[in-house]
Design a protein around this motif. Structure first.
Motif, PDB file in Angstrom:
ATOM      1  N   LEU A  97     -14.050  48.372   6.625  1.00  0.00           N
ATOM      2  CA  LEU A  97     -13.391  49.381   5.800  1.00  0.00           C
ATOM      3  C   LEU A  97     -14.377  50.351   5.167  1.00  0.00           C
ATOM      4  CD1 LEU A  97     -10.585  47.270   4.082  1.00  0.00           C
ATOM      5  CD2 LEU A  97     -10.638  48.365   6.330  1.00  0.00           C
ATOM      6  N   GLU A  98     -15.656  50.237   5.524  1.00  0.00           N
ATOM      7  CA  GLU A  98     -16.661  51.222   5.123  1.00  0.00           C
ATOM      8  C   GLU A  98     -17.278  51.799   6.389  1.00  0.00           C
ATOM      9  OE1 GLU A  98     -17.012  48.006   3.970  1.00  0.00           O
ATOM     10  OE2 GLU A  98     -15.987  48.334   2.050  1.00  0.00           O
ATOM     11  N   PRO A  99     -17.666  53.068   6.370  1.00  0.00           N
ATOM     12  CA  PRO A  99     -18.236  53.676   7.575  1.00  0.00           C
ATOM     13  C   PRO A  99     -19.604  53.097   7.904  1.00  0.00           C
ATOM     14  CG  PRO A  99     -18.397  55.181   5.714  1.00  0.00           C
ATOM     15  CD  PRO A  99     -17.579  54.018   5.246  1.00  0.00           C
ATOM     16  N   GLN A 100     -19.940  53.125   9.173  1.00  0.00           N
ATOM     17  CA  GLN A 100     -21.263  52.729   9.626  1.00  0.00           C
ATOM     18  C   GLN A 100     -22.263  53.843   9.294  1.00  0.00           C
ATOM     19  OE1 GLN A 100     -21.410  49.373  11.344  1.00  0.00           O
ATOM     20  NE2 GLN A 100     -19.616  49.642  10.039  1.00  0.00           N
ATOM     21  N   SER A 101     -23.504  53.626   9.642  1.00  0.00           N
ATOM     22  CA  SER A 101     -24.536  54.613   9.312  1.00  0.00           C
ATOM     23  C   SER A 101     -24.298  55.954   9.988  1.00  0.00           C
ATOM     24  CB  SER A 101     -25.912  54.069   9.734  1.00  0.00           C
ATOM     25  OG  SER A 101     -25.920  53.763  11.127  1.00  0.00           O
ATOM     26  N   ASP A 102     -23.552  55.943  11.114  1.00  0.00           N
ATOM     27  CA  ASP A 102     -23.256  57.195  11.813  1.00  0.00           C
ATOM     28  C   ASP A 102     -21.963  57.831  11.327  1.00  0.00           C
ATOM     29  OD1 ASP A 102     -21.442  55.388  12.803  1.00  0.00           O
ATOM     30  OD2 ASP A 102     -22.000  55.627  14.911  1.00  0.00           O
ATOM     31  N   GLY A 103     -21.350  57.230  10.275  1.00  0.00           N
ATOM     32  CA  GLY A 103     -20.110  57.763   9.730  1.00  0.00           C
ATOM     33  C   GLY A 103     -18.858  57.238  10.401  1.00  0.00           C
ATOM     34  N   MET A 104     -19.020  56.449  11.453  1.00  0.00           N
ATOM     35  CA  MET A 104     -17.864  55.951  12.189  1.00  0.00           C
ATOM     36  C   MET A 104     -17.330  54.666  11.563  1.00  0.00           C
ATOM     37  SD  MET A 104     -17.579  54.844  16.224  1.00  0.00           S
ATOM     38  CE  MET A 104     -17.835  56.519  16.805  1.00  0.00           C
ATOM     39  N   TYR A 105     -16.011  54.521  11.544  1.00  0.00           N
ATOM     40  CA  TYR A 105     -15.367  53.262  11.158  1.00  0.00           C
ATOM     41  C   TYR A 105     -15.119  52.458  12.438  1.00  0.00           C
ATOM     42  CZ  TYR A 105     -14.398  55.179   6.501  1.00  0.00           C
ATOM     43  OH  TYR A 105     -14.502  55.705   5.239  1.00  0.00           O
ATOM     44  N   ILE A 106     -15.412  51.185  12.408  1.00  0.00           N
ATOM     45  CA  ILE A 106     -15.282  50.370  13.616  1.00  0.00           C
ATOM     46  C   ILE A 106     -14.542  49.074  13.310  1.00  0.00           C
ATOM     47  CG2 ILE A 106     -17.461  51.282  14.525  1.00  0.00           C
ATOM     48  CD1 ILE A 106     -18.558  48.330  13.946  1.00  0.00           C
ATOM     49  N   PHE A 107     -14.163  48.381  14.371  1.00  0.00           N
ATOM     50  CA  PHE A 107     -13.755  46.985  14.284  1.00  0.00           C
ATOM     51  C   PHE A 107     -14.400  46.255  15.450  1.00  0.00           C
ATOM     52  CE2 PHE A 107     -10.517  48.944  16.944  1.00  0.00           C
ATOM     53  CZ  PHE A 107     -10.326  48.028  17.975  1.00  0.00           C
ATOM     54  N   THR A 108     -14.631  44.986  15.263  1.00  0.00           N
ATOM     55  CA  THR A 108     -15.151  44.137  16.331  1.00  0.00           C
ATOM     56  C   THR A 108     -14.208  42.974  16.508  1.00  0.00           C
ATOM     57  OG1 THR A 108     -16.533  42.911  14.758  1.00  0.00           O
ATOM     58  CG2 THR A 108     -17.563  44.750  15.913  1.00  0.00           C
ATOM     59  N   GLY A 109     -14.281  42.338  17.655  1.00  0.00           N
ATOM     60  CA  GLY A 109     -13.372  41.233  17.873  1.00  0.00           C
ATOM     61  C   GLY A 109     -13.658  40.455  19.129  1.00  0.00           C
ATOM     62  N   SER A 110     -12.905  39.383  19.259  1.00  0.00           N
ATOM     63  CA  SER A 110     -12.950  38.554  20.457  1.00  0.00           C
ATOM     64  C   SER A 110     -11.540  38.106  20.774  1.00  0.00           C
ATOM     65  CB  SER A 110     -13.861  37.343  20.251  1.00  0.00           C
ATOM     66  OG  SER A 110     -13.379  36.546  19.178  1.00  0.00           O
ATOM     67  N   SER A 111     -11.298  37.882  22.053  1.00  0.00           N
ATOM     68  CA  SER A 111      -9.961  37.469  22.489  1.00  0.00           C
ATOM     69  C   SER A 111     -10.078  36.522  23.656  1.00  0.00           C
ATOM     70  CB  SER A 111      -9.137  38.702  22.899  1.00  0.00           C
ATOM     71  OG  SER A 111      -7.906  38.309  23.454  1.00  0.00           O
ATOM     72  N   SER A 112      -9.225  35.527  23.669  1.00  0.00           N
ATOM     73  CA  SER A 112      -9.064  34.693  24.856  1.00  0.00           C
ATOM     74  C   SER A 112      -7.586  34.629  25.175  1.00  0.00           C
ATOM     75  CB  SER A 112      -9.618  33.277  24.633  1.00  0.00           C
ATOM     76  OG  SER A 112      -8.827  32.563  23.713  1.00  0.00           O
ATOM     77  N   VAL A 113      -7.263  34.833  26.428  1.00  0.00           N
ATOM     78  CA  VAL A 113      -5.872  34.764  26.859  1.00  0.00           C
ATOM     79  C   VAL A 113      -5.743  33.671  27.913  1.00  0.00           C
ATOM     80  CG1 VAL A 113      -6.262  36.672  28.501  1.00  0.00           C
ATOM     81  CG2 VAL A 113      -3.929  36.008  27.862  1.00  0.00           C
ATOM     82  N   LEU A 114      -4.798  32.793  27.680  1.00  0.00           N
ATOM     83  CA  LEU A 114      -4.473  31.733  28.634  1.00  0.00           C
ATOM     84  C   LEU A 114      -3.322  32.235  29.488  1.00  0.00           C
ATOM     85  CD1 LEU A 114      -4.827  28.677  29.441  1.00  0.00           C
ATOM     86  CD2 LEU A 114      -2.956  28.223  27.862  1.00  0.00           C
ATOM     87  N   PHE A 115      -3.513  32.248  30.795  1.00  0.00           N
ATOM     88  CA  PHE A 115      -2.457  32.755  31.665  1.00  0.00           C
ATOM     89  C   PHE A 115      -2.251  31.818  32.846  1.00  0.00           C
ATOM     90  CE2 PHE A 115      -6.420  34.688  33.115  1.00  0.00           C
ATOM     91  CZ  PHE A 115      -6.391  34.493  34.493  1.00  0.00           C
ATOM     92  N   GLN A 116      -1.097  31.944  33.454  1.00  0.00           N
ATOM     93  CA  GLN A 116      -0.777  31.168  34.652  1.00  0.00           C
ATOM     94  C   GLN A 116      -0.744  32.089  35.852  1.00  0.00           C
ATOM     95  OE1 GLN A 116       3.282  29.360  35.695  1.00  0.00           O
ATOM     96  NE2 GLN A 116       2.138  27.582  34.958  1.00  0.00           N
TER      97      GLN A 116
END
Length: 954
Positions: A97-116
């Protein structure tokens, strides 16, 4: 999603194989929760591994395929292959919720999907858009087997930007019946683009606050994490949010205890949520904010209204809280199914492109659609809050629990919600008589679009709707308002009792995970037929045969009743009678038409179009209470009898039909079916009219005359005539309110008074106008829109700047919205040009309001050419910001061109079409504008002199 912000495209559809369009809608709602719950029970992790919260991954450059992929491959198509079916996801997201040093707002994440795997394949396609993926070794994803299955190694991965896929090529085959898990890590921008996982900003006590929030519908869940982003691909979602300590995290499921952990050498909070039901990706929501809430708990259900802390402290969420529980209870009874979740969160966002969004368990709203302050909000604001809440809560069952298979049947979601929102609102505000307002809010609204050859059927072929922009175009008046109108007609000719009985009459439990008419049509038709037989309803055809004609072909008929011969006939109604549809109708543009009618003030038994009507010298009125989706014309003798009855004893004609007679007459005249002077004659009785619906209909139709003639010599005589008609009503309300010191008692009287003051001021009658900077708190909320506009229009730069400061400092969104619209009323071109430039600056005009503000300016006769020049000059920027998939974007093209009525303006439109190759979700709005302008040119040429003469004589 709430309606009212999109006017969009025609997508031609021919030869759709459907078994029961309308009955499908009824029976699809026959959900018995006990069985559904067993299908939705969350099993143990099913082999899925909860990914660890990630620190910010290091972006990698996009790996190059070993060999360039050939064309016309699966990744070149916009629809997913049918080889893989997701079962559950584990998703962890960390918005900054605060900008990075380049002024950009970001989010990071990870995901796992179980599929058949259900079909042998050596390819995995999963949606991924505008995400930077982190490598697992040499590739952008990791594939593992579940329950002993062994996947083949990954051979190659790359991002296909155009179709928005992460493409994973394998060196061997995945086996049918086996289950696998795909892991990804990623970084994305928390942009202010109002789509996917995005940011909203506001100031509170001078401090800037940032909200991380979502809007996934229709195709933007893929901007938040890699996923199988189609409505049929339902799965269970395990969501975890990492967030700044002191902020609140929300998602679809109930939140668990907040844990404080250390990541990247900083202390952060982690909130895990209970697993969701099986649901579509477009219904996901996750939000991190500094919000507060008001709440209540009934039984095992927790209801919370979330908003900015100051808004909650001022009680702006109290009204919504008081109505949510009762509306949910009404729908539980209506659907005969318990609300399937443990909580109902509703949250008001400063930046939100649509009106509201039915995310399951966490509904998101514009602030104007959820917050209400009785000291500042108008009755119209209150009505909007109630109906939109009802609309979104209706989706909790129909749309969320039972879902369309693909977007071509969006109308099944939105049409039904748009119909029953009136029922839900009526249940909690029974004195408003709100069910009748569907005629103004939906029926008359959609007639204007569905009378064009560029309209489209309610249901389209799946193969015609593939690209995101095409999907966005379906969020229009046809899907919402025509869907609601046709379903209301079905309910009326069956009776509400039979309509509701059809929801559960067979006792069959229908839960398909997703639903599509063509898949379940046979069973639905059978069940619907049982409902009709049980109640002994006499119909000339089976229900699905009747409804197919309303669902599978665009448009609607004009029914002509000849009281001399008794004949009743129909014809496809088009505003431009010389226009020809470019697509062939499967039913030759003929409909099975139910007719409720009245003779000499006495309602007659319902009939169908094949019957004859005898009249003699008594007047006949067709489509009583406008329960049917069609217009009505009469022989000249019956028109004259109806006009005489309006003059002599107008109250014998039902109030809805007094509105209908004007609306039908003005549009029949535009289509050259009757003379324009006959339409104008329907307004002569208005000096005696006191009801809201006829006056609002007159205002809506006469607005077309303002648009066509407010730049010509016709305007003066028209203004003078309308003054004589509206002054008695103005005096009536002036006396009723003790010279505007009090307020009317009835809900529609409130709205009607505001409407008539608006008409009076538009006509240049200033009695009772208040100065905007002279104690504005004394102006009742119902009158503020009109008073603000009038004061800005009469003033100069000082008044405009004063209004701008009021707009910036307004604490209630509805008040800010009124002021934002009023600022477009100035007659100073330089102020309007400055205001247009403000729409490009989101620190001045929020992105959610930019297109609406340009349209407000274009509605001003001074501002219209300025707005049109502005849109053309800034088209590339506007298109890049709003054109790809914004639901409001098509409104922009329609809004800035609705006054066009000259050959020169038509040439400009055609040149505009030639100058640019892409119009995104506004492509067919442009076609509609060209078609409408062509019709306007013909109409003005043929009617200008007779209209001028009529107003002079009147």
């Amino acid at each position: 999603m709430a309606k009212g912000y999109y006017i969009s495209k025609a997508v031609a559809a021919v030869g759709i194989v459907v078994g029961a369009a309308a009955v499908a809608t009824i029976i699809a709602l026959s959900v018995v929760y006990a069985q559904e719950k067993s299908k939705n029970e969350v099993k143990p992790t099913d082999g899925g591994v909860q990914p660890k919260p990630t620190a910010e991954p290091k972006p990698t450059t996009e790996p190059k395929p070993t060999t360039p992929p050939p064309s016309n491959q699966p990744w070149d198509r916009y629809r997913l292959p049918d080889a893989l079916v997701p079962e559950n996801y584990n998703v962890t997201l960390w918005p900054r919720l605060e900008p990075q040093s380049d002024g950009m707002y970001i989010f990071t994440g990870s995901s796992s999907v179980l599929f058949q795997c259900v079909k042998e394949t050596d390819l995995i396609l999963i949606h991924c858009n505008k995400l930077n993926l982190t490598k697992f070794g040499d590739h952008q994803a990791k594939l593992t087997g579940v329950d002993g299955s062994i996947p083949p190694p990954i051979n190659n991965t790359w991002l296909k930007v155009e179709t928005q896929y992460l493409v994973i090529q394998l060196s061997g085959k995945l086996e049918p019946g086996k289950r696998y898990q795909l892991d990804t890590q990623f970084r994305g921008e928390l942009a202010d683009d109002l789509a996917g996982f995005y940011r909203s900003e506001y100031y509170e006590d001078g401090v800037k606050k940032v909200v991380a929030t979502t809007q996934m519908q229709a195709t933007d869940a893929r901007k938040a994490f890699p996923c199988f982003d189609e409505p049929a691909m339902k799965a269970v979602f395990h969501i975890t949010l990492i967030h700044k300590p002191g902020t609140v995290a929300l998602s679809n499921g109930m939140e668990g205890p907040v844990e404080n952990i250390t990541m990247d050498s900083m202390t952060v909070s982690r909130t895990q949520f209970e697993p969701t039901k099986r649901m579509s990706t477009y219904l996901l929501a996750f939000i991190v904010s500094d919000y507060d809430n008001v709440r209540n708990e009934t039984g095992n259900l927790l209801v919370r209204i979330w908003a900015r802390r100051k808004a909650i402290a001022e009680g702006q969420g109290d009204y919504a809280l008081s109505k949510t529980g009762p509306i949910l209870k009404f729908f539980e009874e209506y659907y005969n199914a318990t609300y399937p979740l443990s909580k109902s969160d509703q949250i008001a966002l400063p930046d939100f492109n649509a009106g509201a969004m039915e995310n399951w368990g966490l509904i998101t709203y514009r602030e104007t659609a959820l917050l209400y302050d009785p000291s500042v909000s108008s009755n119209s604001n209150k009505e909007r809050v109630t109906t939109i809440i009802a609309h979104e809560l209706a989706h909790m069952w129909f749309g969320n629990l039972v879902t369309m298979r693909w977007w071509n049947d969006l109308w099944l979601n939105e049409g039904f919600a748009s119909y029953v929102e009136y029922l839900g609102a009526h249940a909690v505000e029974p004195t408003w008589n709100i069910k009748d307002l569907i005629v103004l809010g939906d029926v008359q609204r959609v007639f204007a679009v569905d009378a064009l050859v560029s309209s489209h059927p309610l249901s389209s072929r799946e193969e015609d709707i593939t690209k995101p922009a095409q999907i966005s175009e379906l969020f229009d008046a046809i899907s919402y308002s025509k869907g609601a109108s046709v379903l209301r007609m079905l309910s009326e000719f069956l009776s509400e009792e039979v309509f509701r009985s059809g929801l559960s009459v067979s006792g069959i439990i229908l839960y398909f995970g997703t639903t599509a008419v063509k898949l379940v049509g046979h069973r639905l038709s059978c069940c619907g037929h049982q409902a009709v037989e049980k109640h002994n309803v006499q119909l000339p055809h089976k229900v699905h045969d009747i409804m197919n004609r309303w669902v599978l072909q665009m448009g609607f008929p004009v029914v002509t009743i000849n009281t001399v011969t008794g004949e009743v006939s129909q014809k496809h109604f088009l505003l431009d009678p010389e226009a020809k549809p470019t697509t062939v109708s499967p039913f030759n543009y003929e409909w099975f038409v139910p007719i409720k009618w009245m003779k000499n003030g006495v309602e007659q038994p319902q009939m169908w179009l094949l019957n004859k009507i005898a009249s003699g010298n008594q007047w006949v009125l067709g489509n009583v209470n406008v329960t049917g989706y069609y217009r009505v014309n009469y022989d000249s003798g019956n028109w004259q009898r109806l006009l005489a009855e309006l003059q002599n004893n107008h109250e014998i004609v039902p109030v809805i039909n007094r509105a209908q007679l004007m609306d039908d007459a003005f549009n029949l005249a535009r289509a050259k079916i009757i003379d324009t002077t006959l339409a104008l004659n329907t307004t002569k009785y208005l000096s005696k009219e006191r009801e809201y619906m006829p006056w609002q209909t007159a205002s809506n139709n006469l607005d077309y005359f303002f648009l066509m003639f407010d730049r010509s010599e016709t305007y003066g005589p028209m203004q003078a005539y309308l003054r004589t008609q509206v002054l008695p009503l103005f005096e009536y309300f002036k006396n009723l309110t003790s010279d505007w010191k009090d307020v009317p008692q009835g809900h529609t009287d409130h709205v009607s008074a505001d409407n008539e003051v608006s008409v009076i001021m538009r006509l240049g009658i200033t009695d009772g106008v208040f100065a905007v900077n002279d104690g504005c708190g004394r102006i009742h909320a119902n009158l503020r829109s009109t008073v603000y506009c009038s004061a800005i229009a009469e003033g100069g730069a000082e008044e405009w700047d004063f209004g701008w400061e009021m707009f910036k400092n307004a604490s209630l969104a509805a008040e800010a919205d009124r002021l934002r619209a009023a600022l477009a009323c100035t007659r100073k071109p330089w102020l309007l040009n400055r205001y247009l430039e403000y729409t490009l600056d989101p620190t001045k005009i929020r992105k959610q309001d930019a297109t609406a503000t340009i349209i407000n300016i274009a509605s001003n006769v001074v501002g219209q050419p300025l707005a049109w020049d502005f849109v053309r000059a800034r088209w590339e920027y506007i298109f890049n910001q709003y054109g790809g998939g914004s639901f409001s974007f098509s409104n922009l093209i329609n809004g800035v061109t609705k006054r066009f009525s000259t050959e020169f303006e038509l040439k400009q439109l055609n040149q505009f079409k030639q100058d640019y190759t892409e119009f995104g979700s506004g492509e067919l709005a442009l076609e509609q504008s060209i078609e409408r302008t062509t019709a306007n040119i013909k109409w003005v040429m043929e009617n200008k002199e007779k209209v001028l003469q009529w107003f002079q004589n009147a």
